[in-house]
Design an enzyme around this catalytic site. Structure first.
Site, PDB file in Angstrom:
ATOM      1  N   TYR A  17       0.830  -1.207   0.000  1.00 33.84           N
ATOM      2  CA  TYR A  17       0.000   0.000   0.000  1.00 33.84           C
ATOM      3  C   TYR A  17       0.867   1.261   0.000  1.00 33.84           C
ATOM      4  O   TYR A  17       0.608   2.211  -0.742  1.00 33.84           O
ATOM      5  CB  TYR A  17      -0.907  -0.037   1.233  1.00 33.84           C
ATOM      6  CG  TYR A  17      -1.941   1.051   1.326  1.00 33.84           C
ATOM      7  CD1 TYR A  17      -3.108   1.000   0.577  1.00 33.84           C
ATOM      8  CD2 TYR A  17      -1.762   2.124   2.202  1.00 33.84           C
ATOM      9  CE1 TYR A  17      -4.078   1.984   0.687  1.00 33.84           C
ATOM     10  CE2 TYR A  17      -2.718   3.115   2.321  1.00 33.84           C
ATOM     11  CZ  TYR A  17      -3.881   3.048   1.561  1.00 33.84           C
ATOM     12  OH  TYR A  17      -4.828   4.033   1.670  1.00 33.84           O
ATOM     13  N   LYS A  34       0.903   4.076  -2.931  1.00 33.43           N
ATOM     14  CA  LYS A  34       0.531   5.466  -2.652  1.00 33.43           C
ATOM     15  C   LYS A  34       1.675   6.427  -2.934  1.00 33.43           C
ATOM     16  O   LYS A  34       1.452   7.573  -3.366  1.00 33.43           O
ATOM     17  CB  LYS A  34       0.051   5.600  -1.206  1.00 33.43           C
ATOM     18  CG  LYS A  34      -1.277   4.904  -0.925  1.00 33.43           C
ATOM     19  CD  LYS A  34      -2.377   5.364  -1.872  1.00 33.43           C
ATOM     20  CE  LYS A  34      -3.765   4.921  -1.431  1.00 33.43           C
ATOM     21  NZ  LYS A  34      -4.816   5.340  -2.395  1.00 33.43           N
TER      22      LYS A  34
END
Length: 253
Positions: free
Chosen positions: A154, A158
Site C-alpha cells: 500500500y 501510494k
C-alpha cells in the site's frame, strides 16, 4: 455537452467512505457525477443521495484494473452524462501484512487497483479533457506513502501515485489539465476499521490513540478529504498542479 456550470466528474471507489463523500460534495457544487465502483449496485446508494438532493448522477460498475472495463465505463459516462472533465482516482483496497507474510497476490492486487487503475482511468479520461481544453485529475495518495508497518504494498502504491501525479502535471498541463494528489492521514472509513481489526485493537480505542497524536486532536472524516479534492477540481485551481496535499490534521515529516 459538459459546461463549466455542469462539468462531468468520475469518482472511482465512490460507493462509500471518501469516494462517496467526494461524489456528494462535487454534486453539491453543480457537477454531474459518475459513481464508479466494482459493482454497479454498490454505487446506487450514493446516486440516490445525490439525485434526492437535486443532482445528476450515474452508477457505473467497473473493475478499474481491467483496461476493457475502463474503456467501456468511460464511454458510457460520456454517452449518458457527458464527456468527463474531472477524474478522482479514489478506488483502493488493502492487503496488509508484514513483508515476510505478504503474498505475491497481496502485492499485485494492491498495485493493480491503485496504480494500474489510476493509469487506466486517467488515460481513458484525458482524451475527453484534451478535446475540452480543460481537465482536473486528482489521485488519492496517503500518509502511508511515507512508510507504514505492514503496508509495504500500500505504501509503495501510494508513493507511486505521487510520482504519477507529478508526471501527469508535466505532460498534460499544456492542454489545460491539472493533476494533483490528496494524501489523507487517519480518516474514519471501513479501511481504517480493517486496520484496527488487523492489529487487534477496538476501533474506538484505535481512533482515540490516533487523535491523541494528531495536532488538531481529532481524527479525520471523509468530508475533510472531499473538501480538499473539491478545491483541486474547481475552476479556481487552474494554476495549481503537480502538488501533493496532506490532509492529516497537522504536519508530517
Amino acid at each position: 455537452m459538459s459546461t463549466p456550470e455542469q462539468r462531468v466528474a468520475i469518482v472511482t471507489g465512490a460507493a462509500r467512505g471518501i469516494g462517496a463523500a467526494t461524489a456528494r460534495r462535487l454534486a453539491a457544487e453543480g457537477r454531474a457525477v459518475a459513481v464508479v465502483d466494482l459493482e454497479e449496485s454498490a454505487g446506487r446508494g450514493t446516486v440516490d443521495e445525490i439525485t434526492a438532493a437535486g443532482g445528476r448522477a450515474l452508477a457505473v460498475g467497473c473493475d478499474v484494473s481491467d483496461a476493457d472495463a475502463v474503456r467501456a465505463a468511460v464511454s458510457r459516462v460520456a454517452e449518458e452524462l457527458g464527456p468527463p472533465q474531472i477524474l478522482v482516482n479514489n478506488a483502493g483496497v488493502l492487503r496488509d501484512n508484514l513483508l515476510f507474510k505478504m503474498s505475491e497476490g497481496d502485492w499485485d492486487t494492491v498495485m493493480n487497483v491503485h496504480l494500474r487503475g489510476a493509469f487506466l482511468m486517467s488515460r481513458a479520461c484525458q482524451a475527453h479533457m484534451v478535446e475540452a481544453k480543460f481537465g482536473r485529475i486528482v489521485s488519492l495518495s496517503s500518509s502511508s506513502a511515507l512508510g507504514n508497518r505492514g503496508q509495504a504494498n500500500y505504501s509503495a502504491a501510494k508513493a507511486g501515485l505521487q510520482g504519477f501525479t507529478k508526471t501527469l502535471a508535466i505532460e498534460l498541463g499544456k492542454f489545460g489539465i491539472t493533476a494533483n494528489a490528496v494524501a489523507p492521514g487517519f480518516i474514519v472509513t471501513d479501511m481504517t476499521a480493517q486496520t484496527a481489526a488487523r492489529v487487534g485493537v477496538g476501533f474506538e480505542d484505535f481512533q482515540q490513540a490516533a487523535a491523541d497524536s494528531i495536532p488538531v486532536r481529532r481524527v479525520g472524516r471523509p468530508e475533510d478529504v472531499a473538501g480538499a479534492i473539491a478545491f483541486f477540481t474547481g475552476e479556481a485551481a487552474g494554476f495549481v498542479s503537480g502538488q501533493v496535499l496532506y490532509v492529516a490534521g497537522g504536519p508530517l515529516d
